[in-house]
Design an enzyme around this catalytic site. Structure first.
Site, PDB file in Angstrom:
ATOM      1  N   TYR A 130       1.074  -1.542   0.407  1.00  0.00           N
ATOM      2  CA  TYR A 130      -0.050   0.051  -0.027  1.00  0.00           C
ATOM      3  C   TYR A 130       0.544   1.186   0.018  1.00  0.00           C
ATOM      4  O   TYR A 130       0.580   2.697   0.377  1.00  0.00           O
ATOM      5  CB  TYR A 130      -0.632  -0.390   1.098  1.00  0.00           C
ATOM      6  CG  TYR A 130      -2.325   1.037   1.361  1.00  0.00           C
ATOM      7  CD1 TYR A 130      -2.900   1.123   0.232  1.00  0.00           C
ATOM      8  CD2 TYR A 130      -2.270   1.751   2.757  1.00  0.00           C
ATOM      9  CE1 TYR A 130      -3.282   1.963   0.010  1.00  0.00           C
ATOM     10  CE2 TYR A 130      -2.784   2.755   2.088  1.00  0.00           C
ATOM     11  CZ  TYR A 130      -3.991   2.974   0.747  1.00  0.00           C
ATOM     12  OH  TYR A 130      -5.099   3.638   1.384  1.00  0.00           O
ATOM     13  N   TRP A 132       4.183   3.696   1.474  1.00  0.00           N
ATOM     14  CA  TRP A 132       3.844   4.637   2.740  1.00  0.00           C
ATOM     15  C   TRP A 132       5.131   4.082   3.278  1.00  0.00           C
ATOM     16  O   TRP A 132       5.266   4.342   4.520  1.00  0.00           O
ATOM     17  CB  TRP A 132       2.736   4.845   4.344  1.00  0.00           C
ATOM     18  CG  TRP A 132       1.903   5.309   3.145  1.00  0.00           C
ATOM     19  CD1 TRP A 132       0.698   5.574   2.434  1.00  0.00           C
ATOM     20  CD2 TRP A 132       1.718   7.287   2.684  1.00  0.00           C
ATOM     21  NE1 TRP A 132       0.075   6.950   2.343  1.00  0.00           N
ATOM     22  CE2 TRP A 132       0.512   7.659   2.643  1.00  0.00           C
ATOM     23  CE3 TRP A 132       3.049   8.236   3.667  1.00  0.00           C
ATOM     24  CZ2 TRP A 132       0.395   9.126   2.453  1.00  0.00           C
ATOM     25  CZ3 TRP A 132       2.680   9.887   3.311  1.00  0.00           C
ATOM     26  CH2 TRP A 132       1.274   9.872   2.690  1.00  0.00           C
TER      27      TRP A 132
END
Length: 786
Positions: A130, A132
């Site tokens: 995802y 990050w």
């Protein structure tokens, strides 16, 4: 010294006691700010970037996190998988782990990947990442794992969109055009500071959100911009259930709306404008399409129900007089409508995004400096800023030949219902049959909903491989856990396309234990699968950094800007990049000349009514924005709204074990805020440990009483690591305070299938039992989980 944001474009020079090596501090970067750090072998010290006007305290998580016991030191294999081999297993999350050598871990992981590739093909592999993971442009886990799967596995099942903007990233292209252009090149903080008369912030613009930026951020400007705009006379109106979702410096007027009813409030505002003739009819005629059909709905000519201020008041809890006064205040002024990500992270989340555009269009302000519609302004640090004029270093992921994908928030549906059909953006699609998952740079046991259901879903795959630096909930459900380095333990280049500072991220400390960089892990696995040369292209990490930097340097040369070679950049204290003008982007050009600069929508205009969406036939997302009551509303056994929003002391669940995050908790639990009147009704006092619960699960938290919440609303941030008391219990209790044991795992609508985890309904009671220990950070090596 580190280059000041006020210096001219080029290299920083000198020494301000922060960036140079003479005092032992080395420049580095993170998603929450550029900083410098020093490691003396026992203690880590950090200090913020001197040029940042409003540094973010999240960097204070690093000192305790660097050598925390939650870090993973050696490769580990889940005992059940090691003894029984791959296959579905609901013991994931309760099993213990066996440490093995890197040689054995690569052999086991590589052989399993070969089995999946050979027996089932790449469409049986899900690439879960995802993002990050790091501010670094090279050690970006999403790019690393996707490149590996493309080149070594022949592709993978991917996900699209994000948990943050799952609904808006699908609806906005239909109604206005390119999502990135509208969020990144539209209304800027500089424009608001000098041009805007009134800002209506639906969902607010909390600094805890804008303090964070993908790729890193060197200047946090939001607080100062709002303060200067307010002092100039700009009014800030906060529409939302939580008063501190705008900083005190904005001097905001608070309208405490019932959660999830913003769409109805916008309809009341539009009805008031139309009924009094204050809507901008020339703008609507020239720049929009479908206004007549939408107006018929607003005025009640379609269903006999005018969406006037009185109607809106009954739904929103906001007085009709307040709605009328606000509509009148917006007319004739440089007005700006903002809609936070939070509003679309709920059932029917597409509607407030679309309705916000309709309200801004009715005011005729779109495309003007500081006016119109700025979706998600304040939701993240790189919105509302100027774009860099040169490309950033980017690690190539290469092409994925597998065309199948899922909306990111539908992963549990995919794993639990392979082969079943679902609707997405006008198409009927089928969930693939996934046999294995490779996860790097993400923690779905933080950001997904209904964690008991997610655990069952993760139990369906043959194998889950994870690259992780710490024992997150996802790592505790993996079969093969490969320890990777923390950002401070590796070299990289930090930078964002909307931040002017490019940062040489120097390694501050050696890797912990046997942790390796993701690149080294994937290089070894690629070698096992016969793809090392394709993956590495024969380059070391440092050679890749030089290679990626050259793209940016070449662009600087073409613009006749200072363009130091890599060695000079690496030894310096940050490179200032030229930026594009603050020109309002696509919407400004469209307003100036809609014929020459049409929007990339089917009509070339702002689509108040969309024939495309209408043709999809979705009952939960018709052809124009509407008010749709939620299916889940407060009831006798769950009378309170729970707002599960982003935390202030960490990014999502990252470094939850860091000192800054830990100090924000009470008795080791996450803090839930509730109104004193709601607490009094339940004999709850400030500081009590409380149990938040509904039909899906429960969690423990410490309570803080706060009048800055609307009565009937409880707020708890996400990101406390999942710490279930008994995973085999019928109802899961997280003793640490993870609200996603409570939230629903349903899509926003059949259009976008986005995350709807922002809002749910609960009851809350004082917890008087024996308080369980927090074991979220205890390594599950050599013994079972709780």
């Amino acid at each position: 010294m580190i280059a000041s944001p006020r210096e001219k474009v080029g290299m920083g020079h000198g020494d301000n006691g922060q960036g140079g090596r003479d005092n032992g501090f080395l420049l580095h970067s993170s998603h929450w700010g550029v900083f410098s750090a020093r490691w003396d072998g026992e203690k880590l010290s950090v200090q913020p970037y001197a040029g940042d006007p409003d540094p973010n305290q999240i960097i204070e998580n690093f000192p305790e996190a660097l050598r925390h016991s939650a870090r993973i030191k050696r490769p580990c294999i889940r005992r059940g998988w090691l003894e029984n081999g791959p296959g579905p297993d609901l013991r994931r999350g309760t099993d213990d782990y066996v440490e093995v050598s890197w040689k054995e871990a690569i052999r086991l992981a590589g052989n399993e990947l070969l089995r999946i590739r050979t027996d089932f093909g790449p469409a049986a592999m899900f690439g879960g990442s995802y993002g990050w993971s790091s501010a670094g442009r090279f050690h970006h886990a999403q790019s690393q794992v996707h490149r590996f799967l493309n080149l070594a596995m022949g592709g993978y099942i991917r996900s699209v969109n994000s948990y943050s903007a799952g609904a808006s990233s699908v609806i906005i292209p239909h109604i206005i055009g390119n999502f990135e252009n509208h969020t990144k090149r539209n209304v800027s903080w500089a424009q608001i500071e000098t041009e805007t008369d009134i800002v209506v912030a639906f969902g607010g613009m909390a600094l805890k959100n804008s303090m964070v930026s993908g790729g890193g951020i060197s200047e946090h400007v939001e607080r100062g911009a709002m303060e200067r705009a307010h002092k100039r006379g700009c009014r800030f109106i906060l529409i939302g259930p939580i008063q501190d979702d705008l900083p005190a410096e904005a001097g905001a007027e608070w309208v405490p709306v019932i959660p999830g009813t913003d769409t109805a409030l916008m309809l009341g505002l539009i009805h008031t404008l139309v009924s009094t003739g204050l809507h901008d009819q020339p703008f609507l005629a020239r720049y929009t399409t479908g206004w007549d059909r939408f107006e018929a709905y607003v005025m009640g000519r379609v269903d006999g129900l005018p969406k006037d201020a009185a109607w809106a008041s009954g739904i929103t809890g906001v007085a009709a007089k307040t709605i009328i006064e606000l509509a009148n205040a917006l007319h004739g002024r440089r007005s700006l409508i903002t809609v936070a990500h939070a509003l679309q992270r709920a059932e029917h989340g597409e509607q407030p995004v679309w309705m916000g555009a309709a309200l801004a269009a009715a005011l005729g302000q779109m495309g003007l400096p500081g006016g119109g519609y700025a979706y998600a302004l304040g939701a993240i640090g790189y919105y509302g800023r100027r774009n860099n004029a040169v490309p950033m270093p980017t690690f190539p992921q290469e092409r994925n030949p597998i065309q199948e994908f899922i909306p990111v928030a539908r992963i549990a549906d995919m794993l639990l219902n392979p082969g079943s059909s679902y609707r997405y953006n006008g198409e009927t699609r089928s969930y693939p049959r996934v046999r294995a998952m490779y996860w790097a740079g993400g923690n779905p046991f933080h950001h997904h909903q209904d964690l008991a259901r997610l655990r069952k879903a993760f139990g369906q795959v043959d194998t889950l491989i994870v690259n992780e630096m710490a024992w997150t909930g996802t790592a505790r459900h993996a079969d093969i856990v490969l320890p990777c380095t923390m950002t401070l333990e590796r070299e990289d280049i930090g930078g964002s396309s909307n931040d002017p500072l490019l940062v040489p991220m120097r390694r501050v400390a050696p890797p912990l234990g046997e942790a390796r960089d993701d690149y080294d892990i994937f290089s070894e696995l690629a070698g096992h699968l016969g793809a090392r040369e394709a993956f590495t292209e024969g380059r070391t990490t440092r050679q890749w950094l030089e290679h990626l930097y050259e793209r940016t340097r070449g662009a600087l040369v073409s613009l006749d800007q200072p363009a130091p070679d890599f060695e000079e950049f690496w030894q310096g204290d940050g490179l200032r990049l030229p930026q594009e003008p603050d020109d309002g982007g696509q919407l400004r050009a469209f307003r100036a000349d809609p014929s020459s600069h049409p929007l990339p929508t089917p009509s070339g205009r702002i689509e108040i009514f969309s024939e495309t969406i209408e043709s999809f036939g979705e009952r939960d997302c018709p052809g124009h924005p509407v008010w749709l009551p939620p299916q889940e509303a407060p009831k006798a056994d769950a009378p309170l709204y729970l707002v599960a929003n982003q935390p202030a002391t960490r990014l999502h669940s990252q470094l939850d074990f860091g000192g800054h995050s830990a100090r924000s908790k009470r008795q080791g639990r996450e803090v839930a805020r509730m109104h004193p009147a709601d607490a009094a009704e339940r004999s709850i006092a400030d500081g009590d440990i409380v149990r938040l619960f509904n039909q899906r699960g429960a969690c423990l938290a410490s309570v803080r009483l706060d009048e800055r919440l609307r009565k009937g609303v409880v707020q708890i941030p996400t990101g406390a690591w999942f710490d279930p008391l008994d995973l085999n219990a019928e109802s899961v209790l997280c003793v640490h305070g993870n609200p996603n044991v409570l939230t629903r795992d349903v899509g926003t609508s059949a259009l976008a299938q986005g995350c709807s985890g922002q809002l749910t309904i609960i009851e809350i009671e004082r917890f008087d039992g024996i308080l369980p220990d927090i074991r979220a950070y205890d390594p599950p090596v050599g013994r079972p989980a709780r």
